[in-house]
Design an enzyme around this catalytic site. Sequence first.
Site, PDB file in Angstrom:
ATOM      1  N   LYS A 182       0.854  -1.185   0.000  1.00  0.00           N
ATOM      2  CA  LYS A 182       0.000   0.000   0.000  1.00  0.00           C
ATOM      3  C   LYS A 182       0.895   1.240   0.000  1.00  0.00           C
ATOM      4  O   LYS A 182       1.335   1.724   1.046  1.00  0.00           O
ATOM      5  CB  LYS A 182      -0.912  -0.005   1.225  1.00  0.00           C
ATOM      6  CG  LYS A 182      -2.191   0.838   1.082  1.00  0.00           C
ATOM      7  CD  LYS A 182      -1.966   2.323   0.968  1.00  0.00           C
ATOM      8  CE  LYS A 182      -1.625   2.948   2.296  1.00  0.00           C
ATOM      9  NZ  LYS A 182      -1.540   4.462   2.192  1.00  0.00           N
ATOM     10  N   GLY A 236       6.914   5.534   8.157  1.00  0.00           N
ATOM     11  CA  GLY A 236       6.193   6.807   8.111  1.00  0.00           C
ATOM     12  C   GLY A 236       6.340   7.551   9.412  1.00  0.00           C
ATOM     13  O   GLY A 236       7.299   7.349  10.167  1.00  0.00           O
ATOM     14  N   SER A 237       5.379   8.378   9.712  1.00  0.00           N
ATOM     15  CA  SER A 237       5.474   9.250  10.884  1.00  0.00           C
ATOM     16  C   SER A 237       5.225   8.481  12.177  1.00  0.00           C
ATOM     17  O   SER A 237       4.545   7.450  12.202  1.00  0.00           O
ATOM     18  CB  SER A 237       4.452  10.388  10.778  1.00  0.00           C
ATOM     19  OG  SER A 237       3.136   9.902  10.981  1.00  0.00           O
ATOM     20  N   THR A 238       5.784   9.017  13.254  1.00  0.00           N
ATOM     21  CA  THR A 238       5.602   8.385  14.566  1.00  0.00           C
ATOM     22  C   THR A 238       4.141   8.418  14.991  1.00  0.00           C
ATOM     23  O   THR A 238       3.640   7.461  15.603  1.00  0.00           O
ATOM     24  CB  THR A 238       6.489   9.093  15.601  1.00  0.00           C
ATOM     25  OG1 THR A 238       7.862   8.913  15.238  1.00  0.00           O
ATOM     26  CG2 THR A 238       6.270   8.524  16.997  1.00  0.00           C
ATOM     27  N   GLY A 241       2.454   5.660  13.293  1.00  0.00           N
ATOM     28  CA  GLY A 241       2.966   4.413  13.866  1.00  0.00           C
ATOM     29  C   GLY A 241       2.284   4.066  15.182  1.00  0.00           C
ATOM     30  O   GLY A 241       1.954   2.898  15.436  1.00  0.00           O
ATOM     31  N   GLU A 258       9.210   1.671  11.152  1.00  0.00           N
ATOM     32  CA  GLU A 258      10.377   2.522  10.914  1.00  0.00           C
ATOM     33  C   GLU A 258       9.825   3.935  10.837  1.00  0.00           C
ATOM     34  O   GLU A 258       9.172   4.295   9.856  1.00  0.00           O
ATOM     35  CB  GLU A 258      11.102   2.102   9.637  1.00  0.00           C
ATOM     36  CG  GLU A 258      12.499   2.693   9.515  1.00  0.00           C
ATOM     37  CD  GLU A 258      12.490   4.044   8.852  1.00  0.00           C
ATOM     38  OE1 GLU A 258      12.597   5.056   9.604  1.00  0.00           O
ATOM     39  OE2 GLU A 258      12.372   4.122   7.628  1.00  0.00           O
ATOM     40  N   CYS A 291      14.050  10.256   6.822  1.00  0.00           N
ATOM     41  CA  CYS A 291      13.853   9.998   8.247  1.00  0.00           C
ATOM     42  C   CYS A 291      15.179   9.956   9.000  1.00  0.00           C
ATOM     43  O   CYS A 291      15.234  10.278  10.185  1.00  0.00           O
ATOM     44  CB  CYS A 291      13.088   8.691   8.444  1.00  0.00           C
ATOM     45  SG  CYS A 291      13.827   7.287   7.581  1.00  0.00           S
ATOM     46  N   GLU A 392      10.202  16.617  14.315  1.00  0.00           N
ATOM     47  CA  GLU A 392      10.659  16.309  12.960  1.00  0.00           C
ATOM     48  C   GLU A 392       9.977  17.249  11.972  1.00  0.00           C
ATOM     49  O   GLU A 392       8.754  17.257  11.849  1.00  0.00           O
ATOM     50  CB  GLU A 392      10.345  14.855  12.610  1.00  0.00           C
ATOM     51  CG  GLU A 392      10.900  14.441  11.261  1.00  0.00           C
ATOM     52  CD  GLU A 392      10.653  12.969  10.955  1.00  0.00           C
ATOM     53  OE1 GLU A 392      11.572  12.304  10.459  1.00  0.00           O
ATOM     54  OE2 GLU A 392       9.532  12.490  11.228  1.00  0.00           O
TER      55      GLU A 392
END
Length: 488
Positions: A182, A236-238, A241, A258, A291, A392
């Site tokens: 995806k 992707g982003s925290t 996640g 990650e 990242c 970030e």
Amino acid sequence: MAILPDAKLYIDGVLRTAEDGRTFEVIGPWTGEPVGRAADASAADVDAAIAAARRAFDTTDWSTNVALRVALVTKLRALFEENRDRLSDLARHEAGAAIGAVGRAHVDMALEGWDDYLRLFPQIAWEKDFGARTGYGFETQRRAFYEPIGVVGAITPWNVPLYVNVGKVVAALLAGCTVILKPAPNTPGMGAIFGELAAAAGFPAGVLNVVFGSDPALAGEMLVTDPRVDLISFTGSTGVGKRIMEQGGASLKRIFLELGGKSAKIVLDDAPNFAMDVAQSMLVFHAGQGCAVHSRLLVPRSRYEEAKAVLKHAYGSFGDNWGDFDNPQHIMGPVVSKKQMERVLSYVQLGQEEGATLLAGGKARPDKGHGYFVEPTCFVDVTNDMRIAQEEIFGPVLVVIPYEDDEDAIRIANESAYGLSGGVASGDFDRAINVARRIRAGSVSVNGGMCIAGDLPFGGYKASGMGREWGLEGIEEFLETKLVAWRA
């Protein structure tokens, strides 16, 4: 005018449009205009992909036929090589890569990583003998078998899409899993090409499926919550996640994450190439959209004014040598979208409000084109408690922080929710290694050493995620351990 071919879904061995024929426009970062169209998958399309992957894993020999897997993954690699120019076009038009960046992280590094997987794969141990043990009056023999976990949902970002797609899809396929890829809505074509070339390579139906849509969450949330999916691999982003962890908990599926980073590069006072180490810290490659980039530069307070002068000159010398679509020397283009440009510029404003000094850049550059251009930007007089030092930004924004001594530098580096990467520069190797060992991060570069490559495990500490991608460890993430014991 469409530049890229239409991105089609690949479900159960068939390249096709969405169930209801809906499509969405893919907007090019260089122009802000459509560069292609992509199928807009419905919930029914995603469900069909999950069902196909489940059936292929449960009812075919894909999970046990190692020779078939290696042959098809190798054939697919050859087809990607034949389509290298097309991969470059996708990286440039979808992700906004400058030509000078395509030959690095976007295409070459991805395909080299694929080769690393194939080279390392024969080292995978499928069994481990634990020997005999006597207990309860008899002897037992013990052996572990390592088996593919099952159906994998691979959810990938837009910044270096081919590299991340390869990292997940190739590892999972070699391990014997079936996959639903995806990709992000910004970069559907770099996912669609996996389906197109898998069909050309003759992959069995359902082994690899590719779905995407204009809704960034629909397909991903279906993969995360569906009990037929055994593992989610997400980059992707925290924030996303954390949501995946919460939603995946209901079905107790394995989660690989990650996530983000706010990595620190520490230039120690004895660095023999101090000026070069500082100057090369400019955050310009692919507009800082990585990242693992070193977005915090830590320099000794005793040489802070020197570092600021070096950076002032470096940014001035870099000047306008970026943002030209046709210049092969350029490594920086636009950020990926209007939303991302607005995010970056909001952090520039925030940094000034927090009291940091804008040393260079800080503005949008509409003179570069109608796309999403933000100048290379550098803040000095930054303290580590500022939001621009802790959050970030994911853009071309470097923050420069002074430290007192090694202990202070280590403290500042570790005073972060993240722990993905880092760097140390010093003329004393033992001193540099000592500092690197104490940085709480998954990878650390010492004196410019390459700590990210296809044959090395990559991942983070803390809010930067869990698990490892690439290397042998990246394949082993997709394996389960089964222990069998029998009475001798």
